[in-house]
Design an enzyme around this catalytic site. Structure first.
Site, PDB file in Angstrom:
ATOM      1  N   LYS A 130       0.842  -1.209   0.000  1.00 62.32           N
ATOM      2  CA  LYS A 130       0.000   0.000   0.000  1.00 62.32           C
ATOM      3  C   LYS A 130       0.872   1.252   0.000  1.00 62.32           C
ATOM      4  CE  LYS A 130      -0.002  -0.552   4.973  1.00 62.32           C
ATOM      5  NZ  LYS A 130      -0.719  -1.000   6.152  1.00 62.32           N
ATOM      6  N   ARG A 187     -10.432  -1.218  14.821  1.00 58.17           N
ATOM      7  CA  ARG A 187     -10.288  -0.419  13.601  1.00 58.17           C
ATOM      8  C   ARG A 187     -11.136  -1.123  12.553  1.00 58.17           C
ATOM      9  NH1 ARG A 187      -4.448   0.662  10.692  1.00 58.17           N
ATOM     10  NH2 ARG A 187      -4.845  -1.468   9.989  1.00 58.17           N
ATOM     11  N   HIS A 217      -5.959  -8.123  12.518  1.00 57.82           N
ATOM     12  CA  HIS A 217      -4.755  -7.271  12.545  1.00 57.82           C
ATOM     13  C   HIS A 217      -4.432  -6.917  13.995  1.00 57.82           C
ATOM     14  CE1 HIS A 217      -1.841  -4.675  10.626  1.00 57.82           C
ATOM     15  NE2 HIS A 217      -2.324  -3.570  11.150  1.00 57.82           N
ATOM     16  N   ARG A 220       1.818 -11.019   6.781  1.00 60.37           N
ATOM     17  CA  ARG A 220       1.572  -9.827   5.943  1.00 60.37           C
ATOM     18  C   ARG A 220       2.551  -8.706   6.284  1.00 60.37           C
ATOM     19  NH1 ARG A 220      -3.604 -10.060   8.182  1.00 60.37           N
ATOM     20  NH2 ARG A 220      -3.000  -8.187   9.331  1.00 60.37           N
ATOM     21  N   TYR A 256      13.063  31.153   7.241  1.00 56.74           N
ATOM     22  CA  TYR A 256      11.910  31.809   7.866  1.00 56.74           C
ATOM     23  C   TYR A 256      12.057  31.900   9.385  1.00 56.74           C
ATOM     24  CZ  TYR A 256       9.353  31.254   3.449  1.00 56.74           C
ATOM     25  OH  TYR A 256       8.942  31.319   2.149  1.00 56.74           O
ATOM     26  N   CYS A 304      11.602  24.726   4.646  1.00 54.51           N
ATOM     27  CA  CYS A 304      10.601  25.424   3.826  1.00 54.51           C
ATOM     28  C   CYS A 304       9.854  24.398   2.964  1.00 54.51           C
ATOM     29  CB  CYS A 304      11.273  26.464   2.943  1.00 54.51           C
ATOM     30  SG  CYS A 304      12.354  27.594   3.858  1.00 54.51           S
ATOM     31  N   ASP A 347      10.050  23.811  -0.226  1.00 53.93           N
ATOM     32  CA  ASP A 347      10.825  23.173  -1.292  1.00 53.93           C
ATOM     33  C   ASP A 347      12.307  23.036  -0.962  1.00 53.93           C
ATOM     34  OD1 ASP A 347       8.447  23.603  -2.966  1.00 53.93           O
ATOM     35  OD2 ASP A 347       9.089  25.705  -2.906  1.00 53.93           O
TER      36      ASP A 347
HETATM   37  C1  PLP Z   1       0.038  -1.935   6.781  1.00 56.33           C
HETATM   38  C2  PLP Z   1      -0.514  -3.255   7.096  1.00 56.33           C
HETATM   39  C3  PLP Z   1       0.321  -4.361   7.258  1.00 56.33           C
HETATM   40  C4  PLP Z   1       1.821  -4.258   7.308  1.00 56.33           C
HETATM   41  O1  PLP Z   1       2.216  -3.623   8.496  1.00 56.33           O
HETATM   42  P1  PLP Z   1       3.758  -3.413   8.896  1.00 56.33           P
HETATM   43  O2  PLP Z   1       3.736  -2.911  10.273  1.00 56.33           O
HETATM   44  O3  PLP Z   1       4.287  -2.388   7.945  1.00 56.33           O
HETATM   45  O4  PLP Z   1       4.406  -4.717   8.725  1.00 56.33           O
HETATM   46  C5  PLP Z   1      -0.277  -5.596   7.421  1.00 56.33           C
HETATM   47  N1  PLP Z   1      -1.618  -5.729   7.440  1.00 56.33           N
HETATM   48  C6  PLP Z   1      -2.442  -4.670   7.317  1.00 56.33           C
HETATM   49  C7  PLP Z   1      -3.903  -4.864   7.368  1.00 56.33           C
HETATM   50  C8  PLP Z   1      -1.921  -3.396   7.153  1.00 56.33           C
HETATM   51  O5  PLP Z   1      -2.747  -2.352   7.061  1.00 56.33           O
END
Ligand code: PLP
Length: 385
Positions: free
Chosen positions: A35, A133, A165, A223, A266, A313, A315
């Site tokens: 992602k 979540r 998760h 994952r 700045y 800044c 850029d």
């Molecule tokens: C981002 C994500 C992961 C990976 O998480 P890491 O901490 O980067 O290994 C796995 N599963 C889900 C659902 C995620 O959103």
């Protein structure tokens, strides 16, 4: 360097990290989390490197990210887990993108699209085991299973996965870890009893931190995200033998001599305490160099560490090079693997009070990703240095 700045991405490092993770997964499959443009590393080249390193599946948050992979010719199974109303679900089914679902509303929407397009949707049912979540709370889980079984009987969906998760896998020993595993076991048992979790259903729970520290939570697939890119999921426990893949560099733009007492950038937060040479680095907060790095973060310039002098800044930012100046066009390294004395993304994260996920994903679209060590089997979507 043809551009003011670039993020070099070492694909060999990604392949190395993924094979290390795969080895540790002890027979479980590996779904690379790609992602957010593969955590800023370039979606397609990084995904291809992950597949070469031993990932058999890819995971994205949004359907559009999965469709971009399909458009680039990636044929591996892809799961998209963050489905909001009006996602392009017909395109997802057409492109054989697997979807996560956690409530009856989304199940209904997916079933509708499946009926219309004549394609069977491949679904991973998400249980909320304690993160609050995504996922169906356990109280709603039996209802979700019942609805999914009804749609499976109709032939519009197939249940290919059950997943959840972790909230605190990066905090070793956190009491929620054991509770989440227990809740996942309950969710699995209910799914089995309902007939929704046959032997072909993939069970998955572990992000990078869990994949590397919780063998009991590997199930059929892990994952990992951040660890694939070589950044430690639990920095207190070390680097796990991972190799950071991204090196962020920029060319010094302007170099100039200024007198003692010169207010820099700045708000004049930095004032030179002697006659000195300033260098302009063409990266700013629009490129993901957080404004909060003002006066805090360091870069490697001319073999020496220099702290950002004054405000970052939009850029650009300045460094104070003293009497040991670089020339315009010389390279400054913001972060990398650390081998040459440059800061690491971990050091930037520690300095800025955040995590490496945020450091690498925020590098903006103006910064080209230059992919190094592409292997012969990649499709040539990435550039050599
Ligand atoms: C981002 C994500 C992961 C990976 O998480 P890491 O901490 O980067 O290994 C796995 N599963 C889900 C659902 C995620 O959103």
């Amino acid at each position: 360097m043809a551009t003011p700045a670039q993020a070099r991405v070492d694909l060999a490092a990604i392949r190395h990290n993924v094979s290390l993770l795969k080895e540790q997964a002890g027979g479980a499959e590996l779904m690379g989390a790609v992602k957010a443009d593969a955590y800023g590393h370039g979606l397609v080249p990084a995904s291809e490197a992950a597949l070469e390193g031993g990932a058999s599946r890819l995971g994205t948050a949004f359907v559009r990210e999965a469709l971009a992979l399909r458009a680039a010719g990636v044929t591996a199974p892809i799961l998209s887990w963050l489905i909001t109303p009006d996602e392009p679900l017909d395109q997802a089914l057409e492109a054989d993108v697997e979807l996560s679902a956690a409530d009856a509303r989304l199940l209904g929407e997916i079933a509708e699209v499946a009926r219309r397009t004549g394609r069977t949707a491949k679904l991973h049912l998400e249980a909320d085991t304690g993160m609050s979540r995504g996922g169906a709370p356990l109280a709603a889980w039996p209802g979700l299973l019942a609805k999914a079984l009804e749609l499976r009987a109709e032939g519009v969906i197939d249940i290919v996965g059950v997943w959840s998760h972790f909230a605190c896998a990066d905090i070793p020993g956190h009491p929620s870890i054991a509770l989440q595993i227990e809740a996942f076991e309950t969710a699995l048992k209910l799914a089995e009893q309902a007939g929704a979790a046959g032997s072909h259903v993939i069970r998955h729970l572990s992000n990078s931190a869990a994949a590397m520290t919780l063998p009991a939570a590997r199930y059929d697939l892990v994952r990992p995200g951040i660890a694939m890119y070589g950044l430690s999921p639990i920095p207190e426990l070390g680097d796990f033998g991972l190799r950071p893949a991204m090196t962020l560099v920029a060319q010094v733009g302007l170099v100039k001599r200024v007198p003692e007492g010169s207010g820099v950038s700045y708000a004049h937060l930095y004032v030179t305490d002697r006659e000195t040479t300033l260098g302009l680095v063409p990266l700013g907060y629009a490129d993901g160099i957080l404004r909060h790095a003002t006066g805090r973060a360091e870069v490697l310039a001319g073999g020496r560490r220099r702290r950002i002098a004054g405000r970052v800044c939009m850029d650009q930012f300045m460094i104070d090079m003293g009497d040991d100046p670089l020339s315009a066009g010389d390279e400054v390294v913001l972060f990398g693997p650390g081998d040459g004395g440059e800061p690491t993304a971990q050091e930037w994260a520690d300095t800025l009070g955040t995590i490496t996920h945020e450091i690498v994903t925020r590098i903006g679209s103006r910064v080209p990703r230059v992919h190094e060590h592409t292997s012969s089997v990649t499709t040539g979507t990435s550039r050599r240095p």
